[in-house]
Design an enzyme around this catalytic site. Structure first.
Site, PDB file in Angstrom:
ATOM      1  N   GLU A 175       0.825  -1.211   0.000  1.00 50.51           N
ATOM      2  CA  GLU A 175       0.000   0.000   0.000  1.00 50.51           C
ATOM      3  C   GLU A 175       0.858   1.260   0.000  1.00 50.51           C
ATOM      4  O   GLU A 175       0.553   2.231  -0.702  1.00 50.51           O
ATOM      5  CB  GLU A 175      -0.950  -0.009   1.197  1.00 50.51           C
ATOM      6  N   HIS A 208     -10.303   1.514   0.178  1.00 47.03           N
ATOM      7  CA  HIS A 208     -10.762   0.644   1.267  1.00 47.03           C
ATOM      8  C   HIS A 208     -12.268   0.423   1.251  1.00 47.03           C
ATOM      9  O   HIS A 208     -12.788  -0.316   2.094  1.00 47.03           O
ATOM     10  CB  HIS A 208     -10.331   1.234   2.614  1.00 47.03           C
TER      11      HIS A 208
END
Length: 329
Positions: A175, A208
């Protein structure tokens, strides 16, 4: 020069060409097109990262070891290819960073030790209250906890635990690589460093939202609770993303954001409600307040660019025509 009078001064100012931004000097596209290319590249990276999680069809939940292993494979492939997106962006915009691609993305040796230690220390200071709370609620003393942490058996157990590997290693590394190391170099010449700190986390927060579909699919809660949880998760992931983007810019390294990300995944969101009901809540609340206070006090000194050497993103902006970026000093 004074003898030339006003007309002479105007003649000199006309005859002396102004310094052009690097992209213009290289014959690259205008700033408007550069920004569109940057935004589209970042959006493509975000979609590719999230999409890689769903290339495997499975009826199993996301925490099942088989699902985690498959997602490891696809996420690592996308993350490994993500620097190619930055390379393509560089070719399309004509912007020359003045450093190698890996250096621009935070892979460099200069200042690596303070870059690994100081951001993590700063983050632990912010979590002073939660760390105190964790210590109070743990039945064993400090010496026993250190023995457990340093024991080879504990590390062996962790390294074979798919959820631990996902939360502490793979997710932080991939990420931060995609959403900070690749996106920030593309956004910074378009928006500037300050706005990039707050723009980059939007891609991170939206990425997300895919948890909503999994929770709805497995009916893990009511629809209202799921969307409320998603909105809350978007908020704190965006704030956290802005913090790690700030660390990446100020240190010029990827290792600091990765370690801070791993630490925050381990700690989770601070259990403030539990602290308010804790038998030693006054001491805990004092720890929370001190942690936030010292964090704000030390944020600038511990991320002073002088500690980390030449900052690649600042070099990039200087070559693009912005020599007064406030985060570079």
């Amino acid at each position: 020069m004074a003898a030339l009078g006003g007309d002479g001064l105007r003649l000199l100012s006309v005859s002396r060409p102004e310094r052009q931004p690097e992209s213009a000097a290289l014959g690259g596209p205008g700033p408007g097109l550069c920004c569109w290319v940057s935004v589209f590249s970042c959006l493509s990276l975000a979609c590719s990262y999230v999409g890689s999680l769903y290339v495997w069809k499975s009826e199993l939940p996301r925490d099942h070891p088989a699902v985690i292993k498959r997602r490891f494979t696809s996420v690592l492939v996308v993350s490994s290819l993500s620097p190619l997106c930055v390379l393509l962006w560089r070719e399309l915009t004509g912007i020359q960073p003045g450093t190698s691609l890996l250096t621009l993305m935070g892979f460099r040796l200069e200042g690596i030790f303070p870059a690994a230690l100081l951001p993590l220390l700063l983050t632990m200071i912010l979590f002073l209250g939660p760390l105190m709370q964790l210590s109070m609620d743990c039945p064993c003393d400090l010496a026993d906890r250190l023995k457990v942490v340093l024991a080879p058996r504990s590390w062996s157990r962790c390294l074979t635990d798919m959820r631990w590997l996902r939360n502490q290693v793979i997710a932080p590394l991939t990420e931060e690589l995609v959403f900070r190391a690749c996106m920030l170099p593309m956004l910074a010449p378009c928006t500037g460093l300050g706005p990039a700190v707050f723009t980059c986390p939007l891609f991170f927060g939206v990425a997300h939202f895919h948890h909503i579909f999994e929770q709805l699919r497995f009916r893990q809660s009511s629809v209202g609770s799921i969307f409320l949880s998603a909105a809350f998760q978007f908020s704190y992931t965006a704030v956290f993303g802005a913090y790690t983007a700030f660390l990446f810019i100020r240190t010029g390294h990827l290792i600091g954001p990765v370690l801070c990300h791993s630490f925050c995944n381990y700690m989770g969101f601070p259990a403030v409600c539990a602290a308010l009901e804790h038998p030693q809540r006054r001491l805990l609340l004092a720890g929370y307040a001190l942690g936030v206070g010292f964090f704000l006090l030390l944020l600038q000194p511990l991320t002073d660019p002088k500690l980390y050497g030449s900052l690649p993103l600042c070099v990039l902006l200087e070559r693009a025509g912005d020599s007064e970026a406030p985060l570079c000093s």
